[in-house]
Write a protein that holds these residues in place. Structure first.
Motif, PDB file in Angstrom:
ATOM      1  N   THR A   1       5.209   7.477   1.457  1.00  0.00           N
ATOM      2  CA  THR A   1       5.545   6.193   2.449  1.00  0.00           C
ATOM      3  C   THR A   1       4.676   5.032   1.856  1.00  0.00           C
ATOM      4  N   ALA A   2       5.172   3.967   2.458  1.00  0.00           N
ATOM      5  CA  ALA A   2       4.309   2.914   1.970  1.00  0.00           C
ATOM      6  C   ALA A   2       4.396   1.673   3.027  1.00  0.00           C
ATOM      7  N   PHE A   3       3.385   0.775   3.072  1.00  0.00           N
ATOM      8  CA  PHE A   3       3.633  -0.264   4.008  1.00  0.00           C
ATOM      9  C   PHE A   3       3.182  -1.672   3.251  1.00  0.00           C
ATOM     10  N   ILE A   4       3.664  -2.702   3.860  1.00  0.00           N
ATOM     11  CA  ILE A   4       3.724  -4.387   3.108  1.00  0.00           C
ATOM     12  C   ILE A   4       3.070  -4.970   4.247  1.00  0.00           C
ATOM     13  N   VAL A   5       1.816  -5.491   4.207  1.00  0.00           N
ATOM     14  CA  VAL A   5       1.222  -6.510   5.080  1.00  0.00           C
ATOM     15  C   VAL A   5       1.767  -8.007   4.834  1.00  0.00           C
ATOM     16  N   THR A   6       2.813  -8.382   5.701  1.00  0.00           N
ATOM     17  CA  THR A   6       3.317  -9.702   5.596  1.00  0.00           C
ATOM     18  C   THR A   6       2.425 -10.771   6.643  1.00  0.00           C
ATOM     19  N   SER A   7       2.938 -11.865   6.520  1.00  0.00           N
ATOM     20  CA  SER A   7       2.070 -12.972   7.238  1.00  0.00           C
ATOM     21  C   SER A   7       2.437 -12.667   8.838  1.00  0.00           C
ATOM     22  N   GLU A   8       3.650 -11.894   8.909  1.00  0.00           N
ATOM     23  CA  GLU A   8       3.895 -12.023  10.505  1.00  0.00           C
ATOM     24  C   GLU A   8       4.062 -10.452  11.127  1.00  0.00           C
ATOM     25  N   GLY A   9       3.260  -9.573  10.109  1.00  0.00           N
ATOM     26  CA  GLY A   9       3.334  -8.108  10.586  1.00  0.00           C
ATOM     27  C   GLY A   9       3.203  -7.147   9.497  1.00  0.00           C
TER      28      GLY A   9
ATOM     29  N   TRP B   1       0.633  -1.156  -0.153  1.00  0.00           N
ATOM     30  CA  TRP B   1      -0.191  -0.237  -0.020  1.00  0.00           C
ATOM     31  C   TRP B   1       0.844   1.219   0.029  1.00  0.00           C
ATOM     32  N   LEU B   2       0.326   2.325  -0.714  1.00  0.00           N
ATOM     33  CA  LEU B   2       1.062   3.439  -0.995  1.00  0.00           C
ATOM     34  C   LEU B   2       0.540   4.800  -0.380  1.00  0.00           C
ATOM     35  N   LEU B   3       1.222   5.670   0.301  1.00  0.00           N
ATOM     36  CA  LEU B   3       0.610   7.032   0.616  1.00  0.00           C
ATOM     37  C   LEU B   3       1.182   7.763  -0.011  1.00  0.00           C
ATOM     38  N   GLN B   4       0.862   8.313  -1.134  1.00  0.00           N
ATOM     39  CA  GLN B   4       1.503   9.336  -2.266  1.00  0.00           C
ATOM     40  C   GLN B   4       1.397  10.620  -1.535  1.00  0.00           C
ATOM     41  N   GLY B   5       2.553  11.311  -1.446  1.00  0.00           N
ATOM     42  CA  GLY B   5       2.651  12.727  -1.425  1.00  0.00           C
ATOM     43  C   GLY B   5       2.555  13.740  -2.442  1.00  0.00           C
ATOM     44  N   LYS B   6       2.352  14.859  -2.026  1.00  0.00           N
ATOM     45  CA  LYS B   6       2.051  15.916  -3.105  1.00  0.00           C
ATOM     46  C   LYS B   6       3.246  16.331  -3.869  1.00  0.00           C
ATOM     47  N   LEU B   7       3.284  16.737  -4.999  1.00  0.00           N
ATOM     48  CA  LEU B   7       4.455  17.158  -5.950  1.00  0.00           C
ATOM     49  C   LEU B   7       4.594  18.627  -5.572  1.00  0.00           C
ATOM     50  N   GLU B   8       4.887  18.768  -4.310  1.00  0.00           N
ATOM     51  CA  GLU B   8       5.314  20.387  -3.788  1.00  0.00           C
ATOM     52  C   GLU B   8       6.361  20.503  -2.927  1.00  0.00           C
ATOM     53  N   ASP B   9       6.617  21.594  -2.533  1.00  0.00           N
ATOM     54  CA  ASP B   9       7.688  21.746  -1.515  1.00  0.00           C
ATOM     55  C   ASP B   9       6.968  21.713  -0.109  1.00  0.00           C
ATOM     56  N   PHE B  10       7.794  21.698   1.107  1.00  0.00           N
ATOM     57  CA  PHE B  10       7.223  21.920   2.324  1.00  0.00           C
ATOM     58  C   PHE B  10       6.553  23.147   2.783  1.00  0.00           C
ATOM     59  N   SER B  11       5.367  23.212   3.126  1.00  0.00           N
ATOM     60  CA  SER B  11       4.580  24.335   3.282  1.00  0.00           C
ATOM     61  C   SER B  11       3.437  24.386   4.310  1.00  0.00           C
ATOM     62  N   ARG B  12       3.078  25.366   5.149  1.00  0.00           N
ATOM     63  CA  ARG B  12       1.876  25.131   6.044  1.00  0.00           C
ATOM     64  C   ARG B  12       0.844  24.745   5.519  1.00  0.00           C
TER      65      ARG B  12
END
Length: 313
Positions: free
Chosen positions: A63-71, A43-54
């Protein structure tokens, strides 16, 4: 007496309005992260094509995460404690498996300042990345507070707790291969999930968003690292910034831009152009659709041009 009472009521009203404004502001700082399935268990959490801002709360990173059989395995913890808390909620919306391992690809703040929300699990990073976070992390955090404001509230540097010296690791039913590279920061971790063929390239690869260069050891090294990534058999590339890539176009785009950048800075130094003159050079039309290209080119000139001048004379 009446004047004092009126003044007291006015002061109370001001304090109440300030409190309401503060609560409203805090409650509006929601990342609203929506995980997207990009490969089996991945699974992906895709960020914006921008620079840091308020406005974006520094949510410009993938960022991303992979669901494995152990966690659950997490790739980068994000730019703030608030982001990482939302990240954990996003994971919980997909699976009831616990998070077991976090891998930090490099020491830039948008990739590791969410570590606090993962303090109960293994946080892996290359040994040099750990050293760089220890040396520069607090300065990065202070700068992020300046750039993103209240989104950063409560965020503090939490060091990785597991030096990554292995070249491979099996977690549950997924086999991960680790590549220790250098082109972006001097310590860059690329992770290949051999089970799905998904390459998490970190900031060695930007796609449709201009690359950043504040800590690169040199364009030659970066190009060498791209060759190593291109030689891998992968089904999908997840860049540090930008959309996922199933056709290798992200590495081609990176290579083309870095070659142009090196050629442009070399020629400018040979001609004796000043830094201000180089900053006014337009980027090539082929890079026009890449977000923030001219902005990042100017920053790169500031970062790297002195070295090209020294090499030319």
């Amino acid at each position: 007496m009446a004047i004092k009472q009126a003044a007291g009521r006015f002061l109370g009203l001001i304090c109440c309005l300030f409190w309401v404004s503060t609560v409203a502001t805090a409650s509006s700082l929601s990342y609203e992260l929506t995980p997207r399935l990009i490969a089996k268990d991945t699974w992906l959490l895709q960020g914006k094509l921008e620079d840091f801002s308020r406005d974006n709360g520094a949510n410009i990173v993938n960022t991303a995460f992979i669901v494995t059989s152990e966690g659950v395995v997490v790739i980068d913890s994000g730019p703030s404690k608030r982001y990482a808390q939302a990240f954990r909620s996003a994971i919980a919306s997909v699976t009831d498996q616990p998070v077991t391992d976090v891998f930090i690809t490099h020491h830039h703040p948008d990739h590791f300042l969410g570590n606090q929300a993962f303090s109960d699990v293994n946080i892996w990073a290359l040994p040099t990345t750990g050293r760089l976070i220890a040396e520069q992390g607090n300065v990065f955090a202070e700068n992020m507070y300046r750039l993103a404001g209240d989104w950063m509230r409560g965020t503090e540097v939490l060091m990785p707790n597991k030096p990554l010296e292995q070249t491979a690791m099996t977690i549950g039913d997924h086999r991960f291969r680790f590549l220790s590279l250098e082109g972006h920061t001097g310590a860059d971790l690329a992770i290949l999930d051999e089970t799905t063929g998904t390459l998490f390239a970190g900031d060695l690869v930007f796609y449709q968003r201009a690359l950043t260069t504040p800590h690169t050891p040199g364009i030659d090294q970066w190009l060498t690292d791209l060759d190593k990534l291109a030689a891998l058999e992968v089904a999908l590339i997840v860049p540090g910034h930008g959309p996922v890539d199933a056709k290798g176009k992200s590495i081609e785009q990176m290579r083309a831009y870095l070659v142009w950048l090196d050629k442009t800075l070399t020629q400018a130094a040979f001609e004796g152009l000043s830094m201000n003159e180089v900053m006014k050079i337009p980027t090539e039309p082929e890079f026009a659709d890449i977000a923030l290209t001219q902005y990042e080119f100017i920053r790169t000139v500031f970062h790297l041009y002195a070295g090209y001048e020294e090499a030319a004379f």
